[in-house]
Design an enzyme around this catalytic site. Structure first.
Site: not given
Ligand code: PLP
Length: 425
Positions: A247, A284-287, A323, A327, A353, A381
């Site tokens: 997050g 669980e980092p993503g972004r 995105r 959002y 379109c 994303y």
């Molecule tokens: C999407 C998600 C993440 C990653 O979120 P980011 O904002 O991209 O870091 C981590 N855990 C879970 C369960 C998610 O659904």
């Protein structure tokens, strides 16, 4: 034009008037591979990971890259080789992890709607943990595991009911969200899990939202999760690992999120103070690992002046960069070759379109048709959310490593987009 124009993109900078990714001139890539084109910096991804690794130095932690942010195989391989596990949200993502050489035992499976087939697939692969999101899912997972003569390792995703202070579509830790088990139901859910023979309780997890730019929601979540751990363990159920989700936000438009190492210094101090500092931890980092490691290159097709708005029509669209449409999100947009001269204010829009097909509003740009632009912060994303709407093949992807640029996914042709369709005879 100088580097501060690309805040948050440490490996993208102008040299003279031309924008570079590491040692590679982006205009050269656009020339060679066409546009729209996603370009990622390997160094930027590894630097982002290193910030987490510094923050956790000396701790027991498994970093599980939340791969839905960018699930291209080459990106997964890079993180797997750097020691990461993966947070997946579907059986398809598990197949990708395995195809990229990832280790199933370091996979955790999140998501509110896991099917029985996905559970079987994940059990057969030997994943590390199911992050269970409801009491009903617990019962089904138990049945599936027993049917296979297996025991499923489980963590329960708790909803700590904290406000992540982010966009409502990417806030996940409030009572009204579909994610996780309500705080008040947590202990009862753990007691049920512990009683089911097909399950083995291994941890607890939370994930309160995305694009979080403040420390305080995390501090609140840590406190609430530790309160729960205390209660669950007092009831005789051991919690082996604590997973605080992902997050952490990135800079899209002047936001100043904490650095990953600084954030975790504060959170680990809280864990230490409460006596949980030596637990096995997961995140669980993503972004924050990939977002500002990528840009999407696009060509200006037409300039269309209007009475109320001027439009800059480019060849990337909402199917490549979803995105803003989803959002109303902001992406920086900058030229690959800086022009001097007066700027005009444009809405930068794609060819699809839909009135929702815009990439940026009210942007001051000095551009001519044929110019190339970079849409910033496109590592997360974007490609993973891309579609073929309007039968636009998905864009190619390039991974830059120093002076090398590797094509990691060729552009999809129109024929690719309908190759699995069937004409009834
Ligand atoms: C999407 C998600 C993440 C990653 O979120 P980011 O904002 O991209 O870091 C981590 N855990 C879970 C369960 C998610 O659904």
């Amino acid at each position: 034009m100088n580097a501060p124009l690309l805040p948050g993109h440490p490996h993208m900078a102008y040299r003279g008037t031309d924008l570079f990714c590491e040692q590679v001139r982006l205009a050269d890539l656009a020339q060679a591979h066409g546009t729209p084109l996603y370009v990622y910096s390997k160094a930027a991804m590894l630097d982002a990971l290193a910030a987490y690794q510094r923050g956790f130095a000396g701790r027991k932690v498994q970093i599980c890259y939340a791969m839905k942010a960018n699930s291209s195989l080459a990106v997964l391989q890079l993180f797997a080789r750097a020691g990461c596990g993966f947070d997946i949200v579907s059986g398809g993502e598990l197949a990708r992890v395995l195809a990229a050489g990832g280790d199933a035992s370091k996979v955790i499976f999140s998501g509110v709607g896991k099917t029985r087939a996905e559970m079987r697939q994940a059990l057969a692969a030997g994943i590390g943990c199911f992050n269970v999101e409801s009491e009903a899912e617990l019962e089904v997972l138990n049945e599936v595991a027993l049917g296979m003569g297996a025991q499923a390792p489980v963590s329960i995703r708790v909803n700590p009911n904290v406000d992540a202070k982010t966009h409502p579509y990417i806030s996940t830790g409030l009572k009204g969200n579909k994610f996780g088990v309500a705080h008040e139901r947590t202990l009862a859910t753990y007691q049920r899990a512990a009683a089911l023979p097909g399950l083995r309780v291994v941890g607890i997890d939370c994930h309160i939202g995305s694009q979080i730019t403040e420390v305080s929601p995390y501090l609140d979540a840590v406190d609430r999760v530790l309160d729960l751990v205390q209660g669950i363990e007092a009831a005789g159920i051991a919690i082996h690992h604590i997973d605080f989700g992902g997050g952490l936000g990135i800079t899209y438009n002047g936001e100043t999120p904490p650095a990953a190492d600084a954030l975790w210094q504060q959170l680990l101090a809280k864990l230490d103070a409460r006596g949980y500092g030596d637990r096995q931890l997961m995140i669980e980092p993503g972004r924050s690992l990939v977002g500002n490691a990528g840009v999407c290159l696009t060509e200006v097709l037409y300039l269309k002046p209007g009475e109320q708005k001027n439009f800059c029509i480019v060849d990337a669209a909402m199917n490549d960069l979803p995105r803003p449409a989803m959002y109303e999100a902001f992406h920086g947009i900058v030229p690959l070759h800086a022009r001097s001269g007066a700027t005009t204010t444009y809405d930068v829009v794609g060819p699809v379109c839909e009135s929702g097909d815009w990439l940026g509003r009210d942007r001051a740009l000095a551009v001519h048709s044929g110019d190339l632009l970079a849409v910033l912060s496109a590592g997360a994303y974007c490609a993973s959310m891309a579609s073929t709407y309007n039968t636009r093949g998905r864009a190619a992807e390039i991974l830059v490593d120093g002076s090398q640029a590797v094509l990691i996914r060729p552009r999809e042709s129109a024929a690719d987009t309908f190759k699995n369709e069937i004409l009834p005879s």
